[in-house]
Design a protein around this motif. Structure first.
Motif, short mmCIF file in Angstrom:
data_model
loop_
_atom_site.label_atom_id
_atom_site.label_comp_id
_atom_site.label_asym_id
_atom_site.label_seq_id
_atom_site.Cartn_x
_atom_site.Cartn_y
_atom_site.Cartn_z
N ALA A 67 18.74 32.74 -3.59
CA ALA A 67 18.59 34.01 -2.69
C ALA A 67 18.05 35.19 -3.64
CB ALA A 67 19.97 34.41 -1.97
N ASP A 68 17.54 35.04 -4.85
CA ASP A 68 16.94 36.82 -5.01
C ASP A 68 15.70 36.90 -5.09
OD1 ASP A 68 16.27 34.57 -6.66
OD2 ASP A 68 15.39 35.71 -8.54
N ASN A 69 14.62 35.59 -5.06
CA ASN A 69 13.28 35.64 -4.24
C ASN A 69 12.91 34.35 -3.37
OD1 ASN A 69 10.27 36.06 -4.93
ND2 ASN A 69 10.12 37.49 -5.74
N PRO A 70 12.47 34.63 -2.33
CA PRO A 70 12.22 33.69 -1.72
C PRO A 70 10.95 33.08 -1.80
CG PRO A 70 11.94 35.55 0.05
CD PRO A 70 12.23 36.41 -0.90
N THR A 71 9.95 33.67 -2.41
CA THR A 71 8.98 32.96 -3.35
C THR A 71 9.71 31.53 -4.23
OG1 THR A 71 7.99 34.87 -2.98
CG2 THR A 71 6.78 33.40 -4.81
N PHE A 72 10.73 33.02 -5.37
CA PHE A 72 11.34 31.66 -5.85
C PHE A 72 11.61 30.50 -6.10
CE2 PHE A 72 11.21 35.63 -9.05
CZ PHE A 72 10.18 35.83 -9.48
N ASN A 109 23.19 20.84 -1.29
CA ASN A 109 23.92 20.72 -0.09
C ASN A 109 24.08 22.07 -0.73
OD1 ASN A 109 24.62 19.96 -2.84
ND2 ASN A 109 26.63 18.62 -2.19
N LEU A 110 24.31 22.96 -1.92
CA LEU A 110 24.10 24.35 -1.81
C LEU A 110 23.86 25.18 -0.77
CD1 LEU A 110 24.22 24.14 -6.10
CD2 LEU A 110 26.12 23.95 -4.19
N SER A 111 22.65 24.52 -0.01
CA SER A 111 22.11 25.33 0.84
C SER A 111 23.00 24.28 2.74
CB SER A 111 20.75 25.84 1.04
OG SER A 111 20.49 23.67 0.79
N TYR A 112 22.94 25.77 3.02
CA TYR A 112 22.85 25.53 4.86
C TYR A 112 21.67 25.36 5.54
CZ TYR A 112 24.60 25.28 8.94
OH TYR A 112 25.83 24.82 10.44
N LYS A 113 20.86 24.16 6.22
CA LYS A 113 19.86 24.38 7.24
C LYS A 113 18.78 24.93 6.42
CE LYS A 113 22.04 24.14 11.59
NZ LYS A 113 22.90 24.82 12.90
N LYS A 114 18.74 24.35 5.27
CA LYS A 114 17.27 24.86 4.03
C LYS A 114 17.03 26.56 3.81
CE LYS A 114 14.76 21.31 6.21
NZ LYS A 114 13.25 20.98 6.98
N ARG A 115 18.80 26.56 4.30
CA ARG A 115 19.17 28.51 3.23
C ARG A 115 20.32 28.17 2.69
NH1 ARG A 115 19.49 31.68 9.57
NH2 ARG A 115 20.84 30.04 9.73
N THR A 116 19.56 29.04 2.08
CA THR A 116 20.41 28.99 0.84
C THR A 116 21.85 29.80 1.71
OG1 THR A 116 18.67 30.24 -0.64
CG2 THR A 116 21.13 30.68 -1.54
N TYR A 133 28.59 20.38 2.99
CA TYR A 133 28.88 20.86 1.49
C TYR A 133 29.48 19.20 1.79
CZ TYR A 133 28.55 25.78 3.44
OH TYR A 133 28.12 26.74 3.26
N ASP A 134 29.21 18.00 2.25
CA ASP A 134 29.26 17.22 1.75
C ASP A 134 28.71 16.02 0.42
OD1 ASP A 134 27.34 15.31 4.42
OD2 ASP A 134 26.79 16.24 2.68
N GLY A 135 27.77 16.87 -0.02
CA GLY A 135 26.87 16.11 -1.22
C GLY A 135 26.25 15.07 -0.88
N GLN A 136 25.83 15.16 -0.22
CA GLN A 136 24.66 14.44 0.89
C GLN A 136 24.67 12.84 0.19
OE1 GLN A 136 20.91 16.19 0.07
NE2 GLN A 136 21.76 17.88 1.41
N ARG A 137 25.49 11.93 0.16
CA ARG A 137 26.13 10.53 -0.32
C ARG A 137 25.01 9.45 0.46
NH1 ARG A 137 28.31 13.51 -3.51
NH2 ARG A 137 30.17 15.18 -2.64
N ASP A 138 24.15 9.51 1.11
CA ASP A 138 23.01 8.83 1.33
C ASP A 138 21.62 8.26 0.16
OD1 ASP A 138 21.29 8.11 2.40
OD2 ASP A 138 20.32 9.06 4.46
N TYR A 139 22.58 7.00 -0.07
CA TYR A 139 21.95 6.51 -1.04
C TYR A 139 19.92 6.33 -1.22
CZ TYR A 139 27.12 5.17 -2.17
OH TYR A 139 27.96 4.84 -2.05
#
Length: 370
Positions: free
Chosen positions: A251-256, A284-291, A340-346
């Motif tokens: 979240a420090d810089n959108p470009t990064f 999964n450390l983000s929510y709806k593509k936002r940090t 935050y489910d870890g995205q267990r989709d193989y």
């Protein structure tokens, strides 16, 4: 004598008569001129009177029109005042509704946060090894005379080379089914050096090394350096499987942050079909593509806090378990219902892993790409 005197008198008479006639003529002319002047004066007076009447009429008409316009403007102002009062009343009503909605919104956010914390707590609880994660205190339950071949096999070794976020991972808290050795490397150049200096051959080599180089290097350069590190690793350790931990949200810089997403996509495309490489997807450390700010250190918006480290460690464990062909942890397989489910989709998160990428976590040499 007498006749001369008479002639003289006649001449005088004639002269007087001539003068009289001239005076008479002049008088008549003067009278005529006087009459003409009198007529002209009357005409001038008539014209002045007419002009005055016209001007008076125009003035009265203008006054009447101005008065009418003033009355119309006053009526318009009154209507506008009434509308303003109605709008002010409506605005006050809307502000009251907004305050009510804001109160409800805060209450719902609080409930949502509590639910997310509950789910996160369940995830953290389930990511711990059932045996407590203690590698040194496992008690032997083998009876005398039993076959001990399976139990005496050494557990696989895993080496994690990464940036500061890996420093917070507790190796003993991840799994008792393999040993973990952590090596800190802050840049890709340091990562390459650490790989060359490894003396023990790990079963799995985990790289989490892209976070810092994103700030200073172009994505193409990051891909090139990572590819070099992978080639060196496969050359030095041909039988070692590799886990690429993709950049964590920042979240420090959108470009990064966008660079991290681009690099993740490019790495997946480049090594998609390599059977020796799996991906640890940390989206999964983000929510709806936002940090998700709750997983980041508020001081810099880059490093993970305690909660973020736990989710990150859980992601790594899932990927390591799969690449080693170990049974999956079924109790927390939430699917894709929660951010935050870890995205267990193989199928979506792990490709090119032999039979395992078809959804069987124990099939072939495959596993889930995390």
């Amino acid at each position: 004598m007498y006749s001369k005197s008479l002639e003289s008198h006649n001449e005088k008479f004639n002269m007087l008569m001539k003068k009289f006639e001239e005076m008479t003529t002049s008088g008549v002319t003067a009278c005529k001129e006087a009459e003409q002047f009198k007529c002209q004066l009357k005409n001038v007076q008539h014209v002045n009177t007419l002009e005055q009447e016209v001007m008076k009429t125009k003035y009265e008409t203008q006054i009447s029109q101005s008065k009418l316009q003033g009355e119309q403007k006053l009526e318009t102002i009154k209507k506008l005042d009434n509308e303003v009062l109605k709008l002010a009343a409506n605005l006050t009503e809307q502000e009251s509704k907004i305050q009510v909605l804001e109160t409800q919104h805060k209450a719902l956010n609080k409930q949502l946060e509590n639910k997310e914390q509950e789910i996160l707590s369940l995830k953290i609880h389930n990511c711990r090894d059932e045996s407590g994660g203690d590698f040194t205190s496992v008690q032997s339950t083998i009876k005398s005379g039993e076959n001990t071949t399976r139990n005496t096999q050494p557990i696989p070794s895993v080496t994690i080379i990464g940036t500061s976020n890996t420093k917070g991972i507790d190796p003993q808290g991840m799994s008792s089914r393999y040993s973990i050795n952590k090596v800190v490397a802050y840049t890709l150049s340091e990562t390459e050096s650490k790989v060359r200096s490894l003396t023990n051959v790990p079963k799995v080599l985990v790289f989490h090394s892209l976070t810092n180089d994103i700030k200073t290097c172009h994505p193409d350069e990051c891909i090139f350096k990572m590819e070099t590190i992978i080639n060196i690793s496969l050359e030095l350790f041909p039988d070692t499987k590799i886990v690429l931990s993709l950049p964590t949200p920042r979240a420090d810089n959108p470009t990064f942050n966008n660079r991290g997403l681009l690099i993740s996509a490019l790495l997946k495309e480049k090594f998609n079909d390599n059977k020796m490489i799996a991906f640890c997807d940390n989206s999964n450390l983000s929510y709806k593509k936002r940090t998700a700010q709750k997983f980041l250190d508020t001081r810099d918006g880059v490093h993970l806090n305690e909660s973020g480290i736990r989710v990150f460690a859980s992601n790594l464990r899932d990927c390591i378990d799969n690449i080693l062909g170990l049974p999956s942890r079924h109790s927390y397989n939430y699917g894709n219902r929660h951010p935050y489910d870890g995205q267990r989709d193989y199928n979506q998160n792990f490709r090119g892993r032999g039979r395992g990428h078809q959804g069987n976590p124990r099939g072939g040499r495959g596993g889930r790409g995390r």
